[in-house]
Motif scaffolding. Structure first.
Motif, PDB file in Angstrom:
ATOM      1  N   CYS A 120      -5.335   3.047  -6.344  1.00 22.42           N
ATOM      2  CA  CYS A 120      -5.164   2.775  -4.913  1.00 22.42           C
ATOM      3  C   CYS A 120      -4.525   3.978  -4.208  1.00 22.42           C
ATOM      4  CB  CYS A 120      -4.298   1.533  -4.703  1.00 22.42           C
ATOM      5  SG  CYS A 120      -3.990   1.213  -2.949  1.00 22.42           S
ATOM      6  N   PRO A 121      -5.250   4.617  -3.295  1.00 25.68           N
ATOM      7  CA  PRO A 121      -4.700   5.804  -2.629  1.00 25.68           C
ATOM      8  C   PRO A 121      -3.633   5.482  -1.596  1.00 25.68           C
ATOM      9  CG  PRO A 121      -6.865   5.269  -1.720  1.00 25.68           C
ATOM     10  CD  PRO A 121      -6.628   4.310  -2.840  1.00 25.68           C
ATOM     11  N   SER A 122      -3.505   4.206  -1.259  1.00 27.17           N
ATOM     12  CA  SER A 122      -2.563   3.814  -0.202  1.00 27.17           C
ATOM     13  C   SER A 122      -1.261   3.234  -0.743  1.00 27.17           C
ATOM     14  CB  SER A 122      -3.215   2.769   0.709  1.00 27.17           C
ATOM     15  OG  SER A 122      -4.445   3.226   1.193  1.00 27.17           O
ATOM     16  N   GLY A 123      -1.194   3.072  -2.045  1.00 25.37           N
ATOM     17  CA  GLY A 123       0.000   2.457  -2.622  1.00 25.37           C
ATOM     18  C   GLY A 123       0.092   0.973  -2.332  1.00 25.37           C
ATOM     19  N   ALA A 124      -1.036   0.364  -1.982  1.00 28.05           N
ATOM     20  CA  ALA A 124      -0.989  -1.067  -1.664  1.00 28.05           C
ATOM     21  C   ALA A 124      -0.820  -1.911  -2.920  1.00 28.05           C
ATOM     22  CB  ALA A 124      -2.261  -1.478  -0.919  1.00 28.05           C
ATOM     23  N   LYS A 178      -0.316  -2.253   3.587  1.00 28.97           N
ATOM     24  CA  LYS A 178      -0.773  -0.896   3.239  1.00 28.97           C
ATOM     25  C   LYS A 178      -2.261  -0.842   2.893  1.00 28.97           C
ATOM     26  CE  LYS A 178       3.614   0.829   1.398  1.00 28.97           C
ATOM     27  NZ  LYS A 178       4.314   1.260   0.159  1.00 28.97           N
ATOM     28  N   CYS A 179      -2.888  -1.981   2.704  1.00 28.57           N
ATOM     29  CA  CYS A 179      -4.280  -2.010   2.248  1.00 28.57           C
ATOM     30  C   CYS A 179      -5.228  -1.717   3.400  1.00 28.57           C
ATOM     31  CB  CYS A 179      -4.603  -3.360   1.622  1.00 28.57           C
ATOM     32  SG  CYS A 179      -6.330  -3.475   1.086  1.00 28.57           S
ATOM     33  N   THR A 180      -6.111  -0.766   3.182  1.00 25.44           N
ATOM     34  CA  THR A 180      -7.111  -0.403   4.191  1.00 25.44           C
ATOM     35  C   THR A 180      -8.447  -1.096   3.953  1.00 25.44           C
ATOM     36  OG1 THR A 180      -7.900   1.464   2.873  1.00 25.44           O
ATOM     37  CG2 THR A 180      -6.061   1.889   4.398  1.00 25.44           C
ATOM     38  N   CYS A 211     -10.449  -0.304   1.539  1.00 17.52           N
ATOM     39  CA  CYS A 211     -11.408   0.737   1.139  1.00 17.52           C
ATOM     40  C   CYS A 211     -12.250   0.333  -0.069  1.00 17.52           C
ATOM     41  CB  CYS A 211     -10.672   2.038   0.843  1.00 17.52           C
ATOM     42  SG  CYS A 211      -9.622   1.977  -0.641  1.00 17.52           S
TER      43      CYS A 211
END
Ligand code: SF4
Ligand code: SF4
Length: 165
Positions: free
Chosen positions: A47-51, A68-70, A72
């Motif tokens: 996870c690139p967002s740290g979610a 934090k979740c986009t 993606c």
């Protein structure tokens, strides 16, 4: 929490992992249907967002910071348990968009109508394939358009079975 012997999560388990209504209303978001305490954690690293938060213990269940979740979907193919989905509940007035992991062949094609299956493998609707994403591993990502009221029901597809109830 242990998983039922037939592998199909029960209502109480799903209530633990379905994002709050206000989060779902904001747009696409991850749904992590992971219920077994096993040594596994690639979802967090993917996870690139740290979610999906770093695991303190590799046997823990994942914890998600939905803010934090986009949506993606990068985490979907990282999960060996095929337990990660992305749900966009507000795709249209009557439809939701789902990203699901898919390891079967042949892959469906964009625009194809396929059978939408529930968690037990039962067909519940015909659904349309919106996107097919091939990944570097065997887990591909299929985006499907589903009836809004089945957004938390459909979790798989069967290609070539759309005419059979
Ligand atoms: S959908 Fe994207 S942002 Fe959300 S948890 Fe998965 S990888 Fe992270
Ligand atoms: S990668 Fe999948 S099976 Fe492993 S901990 Fe994450 S959600 Fe659970």
């Amino acid at each position: 929490m242990s998983i039922p012997t037939n592998g199909v999560p029960v209502k109480e388990e799903l209530e633990q992992v379905i994002p709050p209504a206000e989060i779902l209303a904001k747009g696409p978001v991850v749904v992590v249907e992971c219920f077994q305490n096993i040594p596994c954690d690639p979802c967090a690293a993917s996870c690139p967002s740290g979610a999906i938060q770093p695991f303190e213990d590799i046997n823990n269940l994942p914890t998600v910071d939905y803010e934090k979740c986009t949506g993606c979907g990068l985490c979907i193919a990282s999960c060996p348990g095929l337990a990660i989905f992305v749900v966009d509940i507000n795709y249209s007035d009557k439809e939701a968009l789902l990203k699901i992991p898919y390891e079967m062949l042949p892959l469906p094609k964009k625009g194809q109508v396929v059978a939408g299956l529930d968690r037990s493998g039962r067909k519940v609707a015909d659904v349309k394939v919106a996107r097919v994403q091939r990944t570097k591993n065997k887990t591909n990502i299929i985006t499907i358009i589903v009836p809004k009221d089945l957004a938390m029901v459909i979790r798989n597809i069967k290609v070539g079975d759309e005419q059979n109830g």
